[in-house]
Design an enzyme around this catalytic site. Sequence first.
Site, PDB file in Angstrom:
ATOM      1  N   ASP A 170       0.835  -1.205   0.000  1.00 50.49           N
ATOM      2  CA  ASP A 170       0.000   0.000   0.000  1.00 50.49           C
ATOM      3  C   ASP A 170       0.876   1.264   0.000  1.00 50.49           C
ATOM      4  O   ASP A 170       0.537   2.266  -0.625  1.00 50.49           O
ATOM      5  CB  ASP A 170      -0.927   0.001   1.215  1.00 50.49           C
ATOM      6  N   HIS A 197      -5.339  -3.751   5.400  1.00 55.47           N
ATOM      7  CA  HIS A 197      -4.819  -4.099   4.070  1.00 55.47           C
ATOM      8  C   HIS A 197      -5.934  -4.635   3.172  1.00 55.47           C
ATOM      9  O   HIS A 197      -5.776  -5.648   2.505  1.00 55.47           O
ATOM     10  CB  HIS A 197      -3.691  -5.126   4.208  1.00 55.47           C
TER      11      HIS A 197
END
Length: 335
Positions: A170, A197
């Site tokens: 990310d 996530h």
Amino acid sequence: MSNRAAILTRHLAPEPAAATSGFKVAVLGAAGGIGQPLSLLLKSSSRVSQLNLYDVANVVGVAADLSHISSATRVTGFGKDSLAEALTGCDLVIIPAGVPRKPGMTRDDLFNINAGIVATLADGVAKNCPKAVVNIISNPVNSTVPIFAEVMKKHGVYDPRKILGVTQLDVVRSREFIGALKHVEPASISLPVIGGHAGATILPLLSRVSPANITFTDAELKALTPRIQSAGTEVVEAKAGGGSATLSMAYAAAEFAESCLRGMAGESVVECCYCENSVTALTFFATLCTLGPEGVAVAHPLPSMSAFEKEGLAKAIDGLKGSIAKGVKFVADRK
């Protein structure tokens, strides 16, 4: 020799590190779409002296292939029945094992398959290298990290500093997307990506981007944030049934593993990861963490946020509650 030729020579044939000075690292799921490129990147790390590759199939060939690369890292493959041997004495265990997402699937759709795989591997770590730092990639990370923690607790060897969910992709995606948008070198960009996530639990704090001269219009914020949150789906759809993000995940996992190894070697390194901490009311949350010899040395409090990010934080916390509870319940019900 020209300067350019000298640089190329050093790149292709770097000065070998002393094989005894590095760490023993295991990759569980090493023959998969993430495991193979991740293992390739780890083979070139001067901080890895021994690389143990484990999988239920095809791993011996992967290990043989990698073992022909000229670096100081030694590589050994371990098949389905050799988990204990693969893990014994390891300092760092990286887990990309499990099935990938396919079009139409969410990370939570993977739960029923990957939860059992992660729990089994946690049993192995608890029995054979309970003091190792563990990097968990297997999705859904929001649930698999609590699963791993609960299994370690059942074995009486849980250390919250050592069980880390890898959310580095990310961060990597955020740097790349911002760099492309603002015509800035991505490597020069840093920002916290907090929460979890998956989808709306991923919260890039774009107000905290460095360098500070990078700013965003409201329209850019409202477009960039959801793109970062749905980037995994973007890859799944582009591969059209051929898997999920593997190469970018391997890159991010290797980057995070290198940071962990640097911390284990005594450096003070700060990265985002999903771990047990008290920065929110949740048991697990991704935040900036200082990595040290024992894993997470400090989980840093959340920084100040914009109003837009505070709204996102509330959504992230709400989304994480169920995922964490689902992981805990899985282990409680496991026979």
